[in-house]
Design an enzyme around this catalytic site. Sequence first.
Site, mmCIF file in Angstrom:
data_model
loop_
_atom_site.group_PDB
_atom_site.id
_atom_site.type_symbol
_atom_site.label_atom_id
_atom_site.label_comp_id
_atom_site.label_asym_id
_atom_site.label_seq_id
_atom_site.Cartn_x
_atom_site.Cartn_y
_atom_site.Cartn_z
ATOM 1 C CE LYS A 14 -2.589 -0.953 3.520
ATOM 2 N NZ LYS A 14 -3.487 -0.645 4.633
ATOM 3 N NE ARG A 91 -8.383 -1.688 9.965
ATOM 4 C CZ ARG A 91 -7.199 -1.347 10.461
ATOM 5 N NH1 ARG A 91 -7.020 -1.281 11.750
ATOM 6 N NH2 ARG A 91 -6.200 -1.064 9.656
ATOM 7 N NE ARG A 125 9.551 -7.173 4.497
ATOM 8 C CZ ARG A 125 8.517 -6.639 5.138
ATOM 9 N NH1 ARG A 125 8.591 -6.432 6.436
ATOM 10 N NH2 ARG A 125 7.433 -6.315 4.485
ATOM 11 N NE ARG A 158 14.804 -4.809 7.027
ATOM 12 C CZ ARG A 158 14.043 -4.024 6.284
ATOM 13 N NH1 ARG A 158 13.672 -4.414 5.095
ATOM 14 N NH2 ARG A 158 13.638 -2.873 6.742
ATOM 15 N NE ARG A 169 0.742 -8.080 10.704
ATOM 16 C CZ ARG A 169 1.726 -7.564 9.983
ATOM 17 N NH1 ARG A 169 2.818 -8.258 9.770
ATOM 18 N NH2 ARG A 169 1.615 -6.365 9.472
#
Length: 213
Positions: A14, A91, A125, A158, A169
């Site tokens: 985003k 939301r 990552r 990371r 999530r």
Amino acid sequence: MKQIVLFGAPAAGKGTLAGKIKKILPQIPHISTGDILRENKKNETPLGLKAKEYMDSGKLVPDELVIDMVEDRLKRDDVKNYGYLLDGFPRTLSQAEKLEEIAPAEVVLVLDVPRQELLNRVLGRISCPECNAIYNKFSIPPKKEGICDICGAKLVHRSDDTEETMNKRIDTYEENAGPVIRFYEEKGLVKHVDGTRTMHLTEKEIKSFLEIV
Ligand SMILES: [Zn+2]
């Protein structure tokens, strides 16, 4: 002047898309609920102090409070003059209905990225603690596993996310965003954007998504 709402799962990109939109509409205010919350808390506004109470006791900030803060923000002149790029709001359906009353969305961009790709982006990552080079185990691996191409240091992870927390999530995002996206789909406002190529979207493509001619 454009009133845009942005949807995308965690790690969907985003931020990258918002940056590209800002190049086309430089004056549009990028409004995220996270920033609004932080600003209200920092300035100790009555709404911010209320929100702080909830957050300090580990509770979610209630819908109405978030709506009040966003409503406050949307009344400012920059929004009246240039529209908005909303991120993280609405939301819930009640938030979406409220937004219709205050300043209705004109375009709703939904960044689509397959779950496996989101997982790879976050779980893969790795970075170099010495020279800060960034890699991804899956998409941009170093030449030698675990070793920085540039300086030869040992690479580190990371993200604190595990596959489990990342999946949670994404689930939460899908549960929350699903009904709101359908609400906008019924209004004919939704544009699906291929989030696997956000980095490469051209100005022309973004303009066509935003219906700017
Ligand atoms: Zn390095």
